[in-house]
Design an enzyme around this catalytic site. Structure first.
Site, short mmCIF file in Angstrom:
data_model
loop_
_atom_site.label_atom_id
_atom_site.label_comp_id
_atom_site.label_asym_id
_atom_site.label_seq_id
_atom_site.Cartn_x
_atom_site.Cartn_y
_atom_site.Cartn_z
N SER A 240 -4.82 -1.29 -15.66
CA SER A 240 -5.55 -0.96 -14.43
C SER A 240 -7.03 -0.65 -14.69
O SER A 240 -7.36 0.09 -15.63
CB SER A 240 -4.90 0.24 -13.74
N LYS B 235 4.53 0.75 -4.09
CA LYS B 235 3.83 0.97 -2.81
C LYS B 235 4.79 1.25 -1.65
O LYS B 235 4.45 1.99 -0.73
CB LYS B 235 2.92 -0.22 -2.49
N ASP C 188 -5.87 -1.59 0.93
CA ASP C 188 -5.95 -2.97 0.42
C ASP C 188 -6.58 -3.93 1.45
O ASP C 188 -7.39 -4.78 1.10
CB ASP C 188 -4.55 -3.48 0.05
P1 NDP Z 1 5.01 -9.06 -4.23
O1 NDP Z 1 5.93 -9.13 -5.41
O2 NDP Z 1 5.25 -8.06 -3.18
O3 NDP Z 1 4.97 -10.51 -3.50
C1 NDP Z 1 4.89 -11.68 -4.25
C2 NDP Z 1 4.58 -12.86 -3.35
O4 NDP Z 1 4.40 -14.01 -4.20
C3 NDP Z 1 5.69 -13.23 -2.36
O5 NDP Z 1 5.11 -13.78 -1.21
C4 NDP Z 1 6.47 -14.30 -3.16
O6 NDP Z 1 7.19 -15.19 -2.34
C5 NDP Z 1 5.32 -15.03 -3.80
N1 NDP Z 1 5.73 -15.78 -4.98
C6 NDP Z 1 6.14 -15.30 -6.18
N2 NDP Z 1 6.40 -16.31 -7.04
C7 NDP Z 1 6.15 -17.47 -6.37
C8 NDP Z 1 6.24 -18.84 -6.72
N3 NDP Z 1 6.62 -19.23 -7.94
N4 NDP Z 1 5.88 -19.76 -5.79
C9 NDP Z 1 5.48 -19.39 -4.55
N5 NDP Z 1 5.38 -18.08 -4.16
C10 NDP Z 1 5.72 -17.13 -5.07
O7 NDP Z 1 3.55 -8.91 -4.89
P2 NDP Z 1 2.25 -8.28 -4.18
O8 NDP Z 1 2.19 -8.82 -2.81
O9 NDP Z 1 2.22 -6.82 -4.40
O10 NDP Z 1 1.05 -8.87 -5.09
C11 NDP Z 1 0.65 -10.23 -4.99
C12 NDP Z 1 -0.61 -10.44 -5.83
O11 NDP Z 1 -1.72 -9.74 -5.29
C13 NDP Z 1 -0.47 -9.96 -7.27
O12 NDP Z 1 -1.04 -10.94 -8.08
C14 NDP Z 1 -1.30 -8.69 -7.30
O13 NDP Z 1 -1.82 -8.45 -8.59
C15 NDP Z 1 -2.39 -9.01 -6.31
N6 NDP Z 1 -3.03 -7.83 -5.70
C16 NDP Z 1 -4.38 -7.63 -5.89
C17 NDP Z 1 -5.04 -6.55 -5.32
C18 NDP Z 1 -6.52 -6.38 -5.54
O14 NDP Z 1 -7.05 -5.30 -5.21
N7 NDP Z 1 -7.21 -7.37 -6.04
C19 NDP Z 1 -4.32 -5.57 -4.50
C20 NDP Z 1 -2.91 -5.88 -4.31
C21 NDP Z 1 -2.31 -6.96 -4.92
P3 NDP Z 1 8.71 -14.86 -1.91
O15 NDP Z 1 8.63 -13.93 -0.75
O16 NDP Z 1 9.27 -16.18 -1.55
O17 NDP Z 1 9.38 -14.26 -3.10
#
Ligand code: NDP
Length: 271
Positions: free
Chosen positions: A15, A66, A102
């Site tokens: 982080s 979260k 966020d």
């Molecule tokens: P979650 O685990 O809650 O959600 C993951 C998402 O990715 C779901 O929509 C999932 O789809 C999708 N996904 C995962 N694998 C695949 C794949 N192979 N193909 C297609 N879709 C896929 O994660 P978060 O929402 O918490 O985080 C998502 C990203 O955002 C992370 O990379 C995180 O680091 C980043 N982030 C950055 C922030 C910043 O301040 N810059 C703040 C918050 C997050 P499904 O529903 O079908 O499983």
């Protein structure tokens, strides 16, 4: 005693939040200490209660806690309520207040740092996990013409859209394969960049000159950024969003709004 804050997650060693908040504190003359707290996957609540009992003032919450943090709050801001997730906690005398910064972080980064007002634009939000849930309300509030949420699992996109449908901006849920063409802003809020993949949607989604933003930052975002640039879009990683959401959290705790530009510049130099 110096006011204490932390980022709580698992893993948490990667982080950048301690660096960001140290820079904010220095810039604004606030005296505080901000640390990393690794919570066991089965011990988040115990870890948080011990930190609060030790006199801490608040914390940021990161993956995968979260949604758990949301459940532990006695009060929640409207935007935390809407997203169903909490990334910022303040330990108040009458209980814990949960916020979600966020979405504001994302919108501030797009509008302030890239100079693109969202009003009237076609926005594609790829993903329907925690990050999308936290961001959608703020995106809607910025007044785009339409937001399409696409996700690998259609049910989740539909549920997210349904929970925000009352907010006024046209919203559509679809599968990744049904992603619409020629969008002004494409936001990758999936975790696909974690495995170095480019984008989970076809390049037809990009209008020439579109902004293509991946919430990921660092080397893992590179494949997405290269994909965007090679298709005529303006690539942007998630570092600006990270700094902006931290500034919102800093304001929530301290009532002081830091200047994010020099902090983003300093942080980018370390990537
Ligand atoms: P979650 O685990 O809650 O959600 C993951 C998402 O990715 C779901 O929509 C999932 O789809 C999708 N996904 C995962 N694998 C695949 C794949 N192979 N193909 C297609 N879709 C896929 O994660 P978060 O929402 O918490 O985080 C998502 C990203 O955002 C992370 O990379 C995180 O680091 C980043 N982030 C950055 C922030 C910043 O301040 N810059 C703040 C918050 C997050 P499904 O529903 O079908 O499983």
């Amino acid at each position: 005693m110096t006011d204490r804050y932390a980022v709580v997650g698992n893993p948490v060693e990667h982080s950048r939040s301690p660096t960001i908040h140290a820079l904010f504190a220095e810039q604004t003359g606030q005296v505080l200490r901000y640390e990393r707290l690794l919570a066991p996957l089965d011990g988040f609540e115990t870890c948080l209660r011990a930190f609060a009992a030790a006199g801490a003032k608040g914390c940021n919450i990161t993956v995968p806690f979260k949604f758990d943090a949301f459940e532990l709050c006695s009060h929640r801001t409207e935007r935390a309520q809407l997203g169903g997730a909490v990334n910022t906690l303040r330990f108040d005398a009458d209980g814990w207040t949960g916020d979600n910064t966020d979405g504001a972080g994302l919108v501030n980064d797009i509008q302030k740092n890239t100079g693109r007002p969202l009003a009237g634009l076609q926005v594609l939000l790829v993903g329907a996990g925690g990050a999308s849930a936290g961001a959608l309300g703020a995106l809607i509030a910025a007044g785009p013409a339409r937001i399409t949420v696409v996700n690998r699992t259609l049910d989740k996109a539909q549920a997210l859209v349904a929970s925000h449908a009352h907010l006024g901006v046209p919203l559509t849920a679809a599968t990744l394969a049904e992603a619409p063409a020629a969008q002004d802003i494409v936001i990758n809020a999936t975790s696909t960049s974690l495995s170095g993949a480019a984008a989970p949607v076809g390049a037809h989604v990009l209008k020439p000159g579109a902004l293509a933003l991946d919430m990921m930052y660092g080397p893992k975002a590179q494949a997405f950024l290269d994909w965007a640039a090679s298709h005529g879009a303006e690539p942007r990683d998630g570092l600006g969003m990270l700094v902006e959401q931290a500034a919102e959290a800093f304001f929530f705790w301290r009532g002081v709004r830091p200047d994010t530009a020099p902090v983003l510049k300093a942080l980018r130099a370390t990537l």
